[in-house]
Design an enzyme around this catalytic site. Structure first.
Site, PDB file in Angstrom:
ATOM      1  N   GLY A 161       0.793  -1.234   0.000  1.00 36.99           N
ATOM      2  CA  GLY A 161       0.000   0.000   0.000  1.00 36.99           C
ATOM      3  C   GLY A 161       0.817   1.272   0.000  1.00 36.99           C
ATOM      4  N   GLY A 216       4.600  17.879   4.854  1.00 38.04           N
ATOM      5  CA  GLY A 216       5.320  19.111   4.539  1.00 38.04           C
ATOM      6  C   GLY A 216       6.602  19.247   5.348  1.00 38.04           C
ATOM      7  N   VAL A 243      -2.448  30.443   0.285  1.00 38.65           N
ATOM      8  CA  VAL A 243      -2.016  30.464  -1.112  1.00 38.65           C
ATOM      9  C   VAL A 243      -3.229  30.828  -1.962  1.00 38.65           C
ATOM     10  CG1 VAL A 243      -0.997  29.126  -2.978  1.00 38.65           C
ATOM     11  CG2 VAL A 243      -0.281  28.717  -0.631  1.00 38.65           C
ATOM     12  N   HIS A 285      21.145   3.312  32.447  1.00 44.06           N
ATOM     13  CA  HIS A 285      21.934   4.550  32.368  1.00 44.06           C
ATOM     14  C   HIS A 285      23.196   4.283  31.553  1.00 44.06           C
ATOM     15  CE1 HIS A 285      23.797   8.319  33.499  1.00 44.06           C
ATOM     16  NE2 HIS A 285      24.900   7.655  33.773  1.00 44.06           N
TER      17      HIS A 285
HETATM   18  P1  FAD Z   1      -3.066   2.267   2.171  1.00 45.18           P
HETATM   19  O1  FAD Z   1      -1.719   2.029   2.714  1.00 45.18           O
HETATM   20  O2  FAD Z   1      -3.313   3.533   1.446  1.00 45.18           O
HETATM   21  O3  FAD Z   1      -3.379   1.044   1.218  1.00 45.18           O
HETATM   22  C1  FAD Z   1      -4.531   0.975   0.448  1.00 45.18           C
HETATM   23  C2  FAD Z   1      -4.282   0.102  -0.757  1.00 45.18           C
HETATM   24  O4  FAD Z   1      -5.521  -0.158  -1.379  1.00 45.18           O
HETATM   25  C3  FAD Z   1      -3.392   0.748  -1.811  1.00 45.18           C
HETATM   26  O5  FAD Z   1      -2.315  -0.098  -2.107  1.00 45.18           O
HETATM   27  C4  FAD Z   1      -4.308   0.924  -3.018  1.00 45.18           C
HETATM   28  O6  FAD Z   1      -3.634   0.730  -4.254  1.00 45.18           O
HETATM   29  C5  FAD Z   1      -5.323  -0.174  -2.782  1.00 45.18           C
HETATM   30  N1  FAD Z   1      -6.628   0.069  -3.415  1.00 45.18           N
HETATM   31  C6  FAD Z   1      -7.364   1.201  -3.385  1.00 45.18           C
HETATM   32  N2  FAD Z   1      -8.530   1.026  -4.053  1.00 45.18           N
HETATM   33  C7  FAD Z   1      -8.514  -0.250  -4.516  1.00 45.18           C
HETATM   34  C8  FAD Z   1      -9.427  -1.018  -5.284  1.00 45.18           C
HETATM   35  N3  FAD Z   1     -10.616  -0.533  -5.692  1.00 45.18           N
HETATM   36  N4  FAD Z   1      -9.081  -2.281  -5.598  1.00 45.18           N
HETATM   37  C9  FAD Z   1      -7.890  -2.799  -5.196  1.00 45.18           C
HETATM   38  N5  FAD Z   1      -6.992  -2.113  -4.466  1.00 45.18           N
HETATM   39  C10 FAD Z   1      -7.310  -0.861  -4.116  1.00 45.18           C
HETATM   40  N6  FAD Z   1       1.871   6.679   8.740  1.00 45.18           N
HETATM   41  C11 FAD Z   1       2.568   6.341   9.848  1.00 45.18           C
HETATM   42  O7  FAD Z   1       1.983   5.746  10.769  1.00 45.18           O
HETATM   43  N7  FAD Z   1       3.905   6.623   9.968  1.00 45.18           N
HETATM   44  C12 FAD Z   1       4.584   7.270   8.997  1.00 45.18           C
HETATM   45  O8  FAD Z   1       5.786   7.502   9.137  1.00 45.18           O
HETATM   46  C13 FAD Z   1       3.883   7.658   7.829  1.00 45.18           C
HETATM   47  N8  FAD Z   1       4.521   8.290   6.829  1.00 45.18           N
HETATM   48  C14 FAD Z   1       3.833   8.619   5.696  1.00 45.18           C
HETATM   49  C15 FAD Z   1       4.512   9.296   4.690  1.00 45.18           C
HETATM   50  C16 FAD Z   1       3.847   9.660   3.532  1.00 45.18           C
HETATM   51  C17 FAD Z   1       4.590  10.375   2.459  1.00 45.18           C
HETATM   52  C18 FAD Z   1       2.467   9.319   3.381  1.00 45.18           C
HETATM   53  C19 FAD Z   1       1.737   9.676   2.124  1.00 45.18           C
HETATM   54  C20 FAD Z   1       1.775   8.653   4.376  1.00 45.18           C
HETATM   55  C21 FAD Z   1       2.458   8.304   5.550  1.00 45.18           C
HETATM   56  N9  FAD Z   1       1.806   7.658   6.602  1.00 45.18           N
HETATM   57  C22 FAD Z   1       2.497   7.330   7.738  1.00 45.18           C
HETATM   58  C23 FAD Z   1       0.378   7.308   6.518  1.00 45.18           C
HETATM   59  C24 FAD Z   1       0.212   5.818   6.157  1.00 45.18           C
HETATM   60  O9  FAD Z   1       0.891   5.567   4.946  1.00 45.18           O
HETATM   61  C25 FAD Z   1      -1.249   5.462   6.021  1.00 45.18           C
HETATM   62  O10 FAD Z   1      -1.941   5.835   7.199  1.00 45.18           O
HETATM   63  C26 FAD Z   1      -1.416   3.967   5.810  1.00 45.18           C
HETATM   64  O11 FAD Z   1      -0.748   3.537   4.656  1.00 45.18           O
HETATM   65  C27 FAD Z   1      -2.894   3.598   5.709  1.00 45.18           C
HETATM   66  O12 FAD Z   1      -3.004   2.234   5.508  1.00 45.18           O
HETATM   67  P2  FAD Z   1      -4.259   1.604   4.759  1.00 45.18           P
HETATM   68  O13 FAD Z   1      -4.024   0.137   4.758  1.00 45.18           O
HETATM   69  O14 FAD Z   1      -5.509   2.115   5.353  1.00 45.18           O
HETATM   70  O15 FAD Z   1      -4.204   2.180   3.271  1.00 45.18           O
HETATM   71  P1  NAI Z   2      -1.663  17.077   7.539  1.00 46.20           P
HETATM   72  O1  NAI Z   2      -3.098  17.043   7.859  1.00 46.20           O
HETATM   73  O2  NAI Z   2      -0.689  16.465   8.464  1.00 46.20           O
HETATM   74  O3  NAI Z   2      -1.193  18.595   7.349  1.00 46.20           O
HETATM   75  C1  NAI Z   2      -1.777  19.433   6.405  1.00 46.20           C
HETATM   76  C2  NAI Z   2      -1.432  20.854   6.762  1.00 46.20           C
HETATM   77  O4  NAI Z   2      -1.798  21.680   5.674  1.00 46.20           O
HETATM   78  C3  NAI Z   2      -2.181  21.376   7.995  1.00 46.20           C
HETATM   79  O5  NAI Z   2      -1.288  22.023   8.851  1.00 46.20           O
HETATM   80  C4  NAI Z   2      -3.207  22.336   7.402  1.00 46.20           C
HETATM   81  O6  NAI Z   2      -3.556  23.383   8.272  1.00 46.20           O
HETATM   82  C5  NAI Z   2      -2.473  22.823   6.176  1.00 46.20           C
HETATM   83  N1  NAI Z   2      -3.318  23.321   5.094  1.00 46.20           N
HETATM   84  C6  NAI Z   2      -4.487  22.806   4.651  1.00 46.20           C
HETATM   85  N2  NAI Z   2      -4.933  23.520   3.590  1.00 46.20           N
HETATM   86  C7  NAI Z   2      -4.016  24.494   3.355  1.00 46.20           C
HETATM   87  C8  NAI Z   2      -3.898  25.530   2.390  1.00 46.20           C
HETATM   88  N3  NAI Z   2      -4.809  25.697   1.442  1.00 46.20           N
HETATM   89  N4  NAI Z   2      -2.824  26.345   2.450  1.00 46.20           N
HETATM   90  C9  NAI Z   2      -1.869  26.171   3.424  1.00 46.20           C
HETATM   91  N5  NAI Z   2      -1.937  25.205   4.351  1.00 46.20           N
HETATM   92  C10 NAI Z   2      -2.993  24.372   4.314  1.00 46.20           C
HETATM   93  O7  NAI Z   2      -1.555  16.459   6.064  1.00 46.20           O
HETATM   94  P2  NAI Z   2      -0.323  15.914   5.233  1.00 46.20           P
HETATM   95  O8  NAI Z   2       0.952  16.492   5.707  1.00 46.20           O
HETATM   96  O9  NAI Z   2      -0.725  16.077   3.807  1.00 46.20           O
HETATM   97  O10 NAI Z   2      -0.314  14.374   5.583  1.00 46.20           O
HETATM   98  C11 NAI Z   2      -1.489  13.582   5.383  1.00 46.20           C
HETATM   99  C12 NAI Z   2      -1.585  12.536   6.425  1.00 46.20           C
HETATM  100  O11 NAI Z   2      -0.640  11.489   6.178  1.00 46.20           O
HETATM  101  C13 NAI Z   2      -1.244  13.024   7.819  1.00 46.20           C
HETATM  102  O12 NAI Z   2      -2.343  13.639   8.440  1.00 46.20           O
HETATM  103  C14 NAI Z   2      -0.875  11.761   8.510  1.00 46.20           C
HETATM  104  O13 NAI Z   2      -2.048  11.124   8.952  1.00 46.20           O
HETATM  105  C15 NAI Z   2      -0.230  10.940   7.414  1.00 46.20           C
HETATM  106  N6  NAI Z   2       1.228  11.011   7.534  1.00 46.20           N
HETATM  107  C16 NAI Z   2       1.818  10.561   8.687  1.00 46.20           C
HETATM  108  C17 NAI Z   2       3.172  10.650   8.867  1.00 46.20           C
HETATM  109  C18 NAI Z   2       3.769  10.169  10.145  1.00 46.20           C
HETATM  110  O14 NAI Z   2       3.098   9.459  10.878  1.00 46.20           O
HETATM  111  N7  NAI Z   2       5.003  10.517  10.460  1.00 46.20           N
HETATM  112  C19 NAI Z   2       4.050  11.197   7.839  1.00 46.20           C
HETATM  113  C20 NAI Z   2       3.333  11.631   6.663  1.00 46.20           C
HETATM  114  C21 NAI Z   2       1.981  11.530   6.539  1.00 46.20           C
END
Ligand code: FAD
Ligand code: NAI
Length: 468
Positions: A41, A187, A239, A447
């Site tokens: 995913g 971000g 923005v 420690h």
């Molecule tokens: P997903 O991981 O999104 O998986 C869903 C899957 O379903 C996908 O592979 C998709 O292709 C598939 N799918 C969708 N529709 C269909 C369909 N109709 N048929 C078949 N397959 C389908 N979370 C953390 O806890 N720690 C982190 O450090 C973190 N870092 C992140 C960094 C980034 C850049 C991003 C974008 C997200 C990050 N997240 C992090 C969030 C995390 O990735 C998601 O919360 C998590 O992957 C959600 O898991 P999920 O199984 O619900 O969905």
């Molecule tokens: P986010 O919800 O963490 O942050 C979005 C930010 O954009 C907020 O601060 C919001 O106020 C701001 N924003 C919204 N509209 C805007 C606009 N028009 N102009 C300027 N600022 C605006 O969302 P993000 O960073 O896209 O990540 C999505 C999700 O993915 C997270 O909420 C998190 O659940 C997951 N994620 C988790 C990570 C982790 O666990 N370390 C790392 C990356 C993603």
């Protein structure tokens, strides 16, 4: 004839693939449908794992450039090989997604690669990636289709100049000037990566603070730290438009006081949140309501949608969009389907922002404690007074513990500091057992370790930290 299963999982992210494995362990015949080419995913392919690979690599680059000298390590000719860094990230991803494939084989789970539509309460049709369709019948269907990035209407993603997180994980050169819209998880993490690798980074945030949901004091510490690291952060900035011309983007924004700013840059990362990915599943025809704004599917306490044979977990349902939350729901949901007492404790789901220093927390923030009118005590301990942090030359940040003033029960723990992501696990375990600050204070900590700072913060709740 449709193939029969006990459970068909749609989506092989951390929610779906973990649910599939647990269901198979519990004796179910399971298929997992995935429309991508690999399992794992968002998290494994374009989320948690590749972003952490780039955060770790870029931090090493930054350390070797700025900090090694202080440790007495000197060398000449430091160079960045971005192509090699990206290739390492891709290898990490491949190793882990192949690992899920191995786990599927081990647990006799059938992967089906294609896009699924739910055609009835117990039936799924898959448009196979290799062509043709497959019909699957199941006693239970589990929606785990995750989420996708939200785009700004006036600044659509083009995959090169204006990108989402996936694009920003694979820039083929270090941007000269990266504008990041949104100061949330993505971000700040990916802004940090490209800043460390040499880009100028400007972050534009709509709200008056970064990481709006975090404990305010910790969020402010993180903001100051990032500014010190060279990120330019504009708060209360909306923005209003952008013009893309080849490799250049002119971004226009408006500050709260009405003043306009114009920024010329060569890359824009739009990171303004994610939306549940439920549009293509055919849910309306089944009468399953979807929130039009968030795309999320309502479920009951047992993860059931309004159609009892269809459940949902992970990013597609309420709650934080985090991989470990999706995994825990996958396990709980399948245990419930198997007649067991599956459960997720939403009070103790940790969250981590993997900047450096890292920011990790569990439980409620000081603002929430106040809102709830709970009488509380707070204990804080700075890493500056922690021996291991001194030895590492990583003294920025602090541990903050909020405890109920009457019962001493831990209400929330917030850590801004080195390896906060690893340190938070102790506090999660204590909260899971409804423990008190005194429980942490009376627990022997090795420690010298960073985790002694948690113990000292717990001692500080009683007003008698030893080392500060
Ligand atoms: P997903 O991981 O999104 O998986 C869903 C899957 O379903 C996908 O592979 C998709 O292709 C598939 N799918 C969708 N529709 C269909 C369909 N109709 N048929 C078949 N397959 C389908 N979370 C953390 O806890 N720690 C982190 O450090 C973190 N870092 C992140 C960094 C980034 C850049 C991003 C974008 C997200 C990050 N997240 C992090 C969030 C995390 O990735 C998601 O919360 C998590 O992957 C959600 O898991 P999920 O199984 O619900 O969905
Ligand atoms: P986010 O919800 O963490 O942050 C979005 C930010 O954009 C907020 O601060 C919001 O106020 C701001 N924003 C919204 N509209 C805007 C606009 N028009 N102009 C300027 N600022 C605006 O969302 P993000 O960073 O896209 O990540 C999505 C999700 O993915 C997270 O909420 C998190 O659940 C997951 N994620 C988790 C990570 C982790 O666990 N370390 C790392 C990356 C993603």
């Amino acid at each position: 004839m449709a193939t029969q299963f006990d459970l068909v999982v749609i989506g092989a992210g951390p929610g779906g693939y973990v649910a599939a494995i647990r269901a198979a362990q519990l004796g179910m015949k399971v298929a997992c449908v995935e429309k991508g080419r690999t399992l794992g995913g968002t998290c494994l392919n374009v989320g948690c794992i590749p972003s952490k690979a780039m955060l770790d690599s870029s931090e090493l680059f930054h350390l070797s450039k700025e900090r090694f000298q202080k440790h007495g390590i000197k060398f000449d000719g430091l160079k960045l090989d971005l192509a090699a860094m990206l290739a390492r990230k891709d290898e990490v991803v491949k190793g882990l997604t192949d690992g899920v494939r191995f786990l599927f084989r081990k647990n006799k789970i059938e992967p089906v690669f294609g896009a699924a539509t739910i055609t009835g309460p117990t039936s799924v049709r898959v448009a196979l990636n290799e062509g043709g369709t497959a019909d699957l019948e199941a006693k239970h269907i589990l929606i785990a289709t995750g989420s996708v990035p939200v785009a700004l209407p006036f600044l659509p993603f083009d995959g090169k100049t204006v990108v989402d997180s996936t694009g920003a994980l694979s820039f083929d050169r270090v941007p000269e000037h990266l504008v990041v819209i949104g100061a949330g998880y993505i971000g700040l993490e990916l802004g940090s990566v490209w800043k460390r690798l040499g880009a100028k980074v400007t972050v534009l945030e709509f709200l008056p603070r970064i990481t709006p949901l975090a404990d305010q004091e910790m969020g402010e510490l993180l903001r100051r730290s990032l500014v010190k690291q060279g990120l330019e952060i504009h708060l209360e900035t909306k923005v209003t438009g952008a013009k893309v011309e080849g490799d250049r983007v002119d971004v226009r924004a408006q500050k709260k006081d009405g003043s306009e700013i114009a920024i010329a840059c060569d890359r824009v990362l739009v990171a303004v949140g994610r939306k549940a990915y439920t549009g293509d599943l055919g849910l309306e025809k089944l009468g399953i309501a979807v929130d039009p704004r968030t795309g999320k599917v309502p479920v009951d306490a047992h993860f059931r949608t309004s159609v009892p044979t269809i459940s949902a977990i992970g990013d597609v349902i309420e709650g934080p969009m985090l991989a470990h939350k999706a995994e825990d729901e996958g396990i709980a949901c399948t245990e419930i389907l198997a007649g067991k007492a599956g459960h997720v404790n939403y009070e103790t789901i940790p969250s981590v922002i993997y900047t450096w220093p890292e920011m990790a927390s569990v439980g409620i923030t000081e603002e929430q404690v106040k809102e709830k009118g709970i009488e509380y005590r707070v204990g804080k301990f700075p890493f500056l007074a922690n021996g291991r942090a001194k030895a590492m030359d990583e003294t920025e940040g602090l541990v903050k513990i909020l405890a109920d003033a009457k019962t001493d029960r831990v209400l929330g723990v917030h850590i801004f500091g080195p390896k906060a992501s690893e340190m938070i696990a102790e506090s999660v375990a204590v909260m899971e057992f409804a423990g008190s600050a005194e429980d942490i204070a009376r627990t022997c900590h090795a420690h010298p370790t960073l985790s002694e700072a948690t113990r000292e913060a717990a001692l500080a709740v009683e007003g008698h930290a030893i080392h500060s």
